[in-house]
Scaffold this motif. Structure first.
Motif, PDB file in Angstrom:
ATOM      1  N   UNK A 133       0.865  -1.179   0.000  1.00 53.94           N
ATOM      2  CA  UNK A 133       0.000   0.000   0.000  1.00 53.94           C
ATOM      3  C   UNK A 133       0.902   1.229   0.000  1.00 53.94           C
ATOM      4  N   UNK A 134       0.672   2.141  -0.938  1.00 54.58           N
ATOM      5  CA  UNK A 134       1.525   3.318  -1.086  1.00 54.58           C
ATOM      6  C   UNK A 134       0.918   4.490  -0.308  1.00 54.58           C
ATOM      7  N   UNK A 177      -0.442   7.829  -2.272  1.00 55.58           N
ATOM      8  CA  UNK A 177      -1.423   7.647  -3.345  1.00 55.58           C
ATOM      9  C   UNK A 177      -2.569   6.718  -2.950  1.00 55.58           C
ATOM     10  N   UNK A 178      -2.380   5.948  -1.882  1.00 55.29           N
ATOM     11  CA  UNK A 178      -3.416   5.015  -1.464  1.00 55.29           C
ATOM     12  C   UNK A 178      -3.591   3.833  -2.388  1.00 55.29           C
ATOM     13  N   UNK A 179      -2.687   3.692  -3.355  1.00 54.14           N
ATOM     14  CA  UNK A 179      -2.788   2.591  -4.311  1.00 54.14           C
ATOM     15  C   UNK A 179      -2.277   1.289  -3.704  1.00 54.14           C
ATOM     16  N   UNK A 180      -2.740   0.178  -4.272  1.00 50.97           N
ATOM     17  CA  UNK A 180      -2.332  -1.155  -3.825  1.00 50.97           C
ATOM     18  C   UNK A 180      -1.627  -1.853  -4.982  1.00 50.97           C
ATOM     19  N   UNK A 181      -0.432  -2.342  -4.730  1.00 51.00           N
ATOM     20  CA  UNK A 181       0.353  -2.984  -5.787  1.00 51.00           C
ATOM     21  C   UNK A 181      -0.331  -4.256  -6.276  1.00 51.00           C
ATOM     22  N   UNK A 182      -0.256  -4.540  -7.580  1.00 53.18           N
ATOM     23  CA  UNK A 182      -0.817  -5.784  -8.125  1.00 53.18           C
ATOM     24  C   UNK A 182       0.139  -6.940  -7.863  1.00 53.18           C
ATOM     25  N   UNK A 187       4.977  -4.169   3.692  1.00 57.56           N
ATOM     26  CA  UNK A 187       3.570  -4.045   4.092  1.00 57.56           C
ATOM     27  C   UNK A 187       3.388  -3.004   5.201  1.00 57.56           C
ATOM     28  N   UNK A 188       4.215  -1.953   5.180  1.00 62.59           N
ATOM     29  CA  UNK A 188       4.165  -0.950   6.243  1.00 62.59           C
ATOM     30  C   UNK A 188       2.752  -0.421   6.480  1.00 62.59           C
ATOM     31  N   UNK A 189       2.048  -0.090   5.407  1.00 62.07           N
ATOM     32  CA  UNK A 189       0.708   0.498   5.534  1.00 62.07           C
ATOM     33  C   UNK A 189      -0.400  -0.538   5.350  1.00 62.07           C
TER      34      UNK A 189
END
Length: 402
Positions: free
Chosen positions: A192-193, A196-201, A220-222
């Protein structure tokens, strides 16, 4: 005599002129609401401030104030001590550390886990210890990953954000180089970035890495504590057996301090002996280890995760209904504003209405993508969420964004 020192006053002045200077504003507590001193470096917050709702913390599950977590820290301080006193390899290894690592390994579906003094130390120590020849890194990876790559001496290939196709193309190009067959490769990404709140595929990233024999490392910090059984995105997607190195932090959802690495026996045994940020650091404070362990237990077996995601859904729906563009698909809700000055004015207007949500601006994010970063916690109630939405509506109208 020549002056070969550093003109730090000039550097600070340059930051001030560019509207990039950051300041400290102490708070009276870490919770869903609190008192903050006015920047820069203001007086005591309880004497010169009004209480505000905090929608800016990474204390996602709200467990910093949980009585069970606080009691665990108190008990560890009373029975083990407030600090480890030495490196884990000397005399700083305690039963509290091993209890935390056992629970982390179980949660992450790994053989073992190892606790570091910070998530930053975990990333830097792990990447440098592995000594990869080539690292493939997402362009928006955290600074600790970037620094770990630099210190490792590896060749670094930056792939487009969350773009497994671009990653595969770069892997293929590297594979065509002479001598590539004898190299060690590491693919590194946040799950989780944070901006940007995006989640890696992660599944398609694993597909690409496996095609070329590269290892996969996921921070997986966030995400730790927020997904399946208190794990992260790796657990939610059933990828524990495909991710070679799982990292995370204890300082966000787990309401403590420190970081961890989880993986197979060989990985952890090697890091115990060769990760410099582990070997040459005093062990994680027993109080921090105990607090994180209890927080992880609460995350796995309580209802705090469900309460967080309910607040996330309510906020996202409300903000989008007003007309705001909300990025990402995680518990982090970046509200895109665009112009730097508009973002700062919007944040100030929201703060004037008793809600704290920070403006994120260049150089943290690219020019033209300034935003307000909204981060609810599980301990915000429905009235708090409504108050946040109302502040966004009124401030947005005032600034002329809505």
């Amino acid at each position: 005599m020549e002056d070969r020192g550093f003109d730090l006053e000039e550097r600070v002045a340059t930051l001030e002129e560019a509207d990039l200077r950051r300041t400290l504003a102490p708070a009276d507590r870490v919770a869903e609401r609190g008192y903050f001193a006015p920047p820069p470096e203001g007086g005591l917050p309880v004497l010169d401030a009004e209480e505000v709702l905090v929608f800016a913390s990474n204390n996602y599950l709200g467990l910093t104030g949980d009585q069970r977590v606080q009691n665990a820290a108190r008990q560890a301080a009373a029975t083990v001590g407030t600090g480890a006193g030495a490196s884990r390899l000397v005399t700083g290894d305690t039963i509290v550390h091993h209890d935390l690592e056992r629970q982390l390994a179980e949660t992450k579906g790994a053989d073992r886990a190892l606790a570091f003094s910070s998530g930053y130390a975990a990333n830097v120590g792990t990447i440098t210890a592995l000594e990869p020849d080539v690292v493939f890194s997402d362009e928006l990876n955290h600074a600790s990953i970037v620094d770990g790559c630099r210190l490792s001496g590896a060749d670094v290939e930056i792939y487009d954000h969350c773009d497994a196709s671009d990653l595969r193309s770069r892997l293929a190009a590297q594979a065509d180089r002479p001598g590539a067959d004898d190299e060690s490769w590491l693919v590194v990404t946040d799950s989780v970035f944070s901006m940007d709140g995006t989640v890696a595929p992660l599944a398609t990233i694993c597909d690409a890495a496996e095609e070329f024999g590269a290892w996969v490392m996921v921070d997986e910090a966030h995400a730790t504590g927020l997904y399946a059984d208190g794990g992260g995105v790796v657990q939610a997607e059933g990828l524990a057996d495909r991710v070679d190195v799982q990292l995370g932090t204890l300082s966000k959802a787990l309401a403590s301090q420190g970081g961890y690495v989880a993986g197979d026996d060989a990985l952890i045994e090697y890091l115990v002996n060769d990760a410099r940020s582990f070997v040459f650091s005093t062990g994680l404070a027993p109080t921090a280890a105990a607090a994180a362990s209890e927080a992880l237990h609460v995350a796995r077996h309580g209802d705090v995760r469900e309460r967080l995601w309910e607040n996330v859904a309510h906020l996202r729906d409300g903000l989008e209904t007003m007309g705001y563009t909300v990025l990402g698909d995680s518990q982090i809700l970046p509200v895109l504003v665009g112009d730097r000055r508009d973002a700062l004015d919007l944040a100030d207007g929201i703060r004037d209405r008793g809600v704290l949500t920070p403006a994120i601006r260049p150089p943290t994010v690219p020019e033209g993508t300034s935003r307000i970063r909204v981060a609810p916690t599980a301990t915000h109630d429905q009235d708090d969420v409504v108050a946040c939405l109302e502040a966004f509506r009124a401030a947005g109208e005032e600034v002329g964004i809505l």
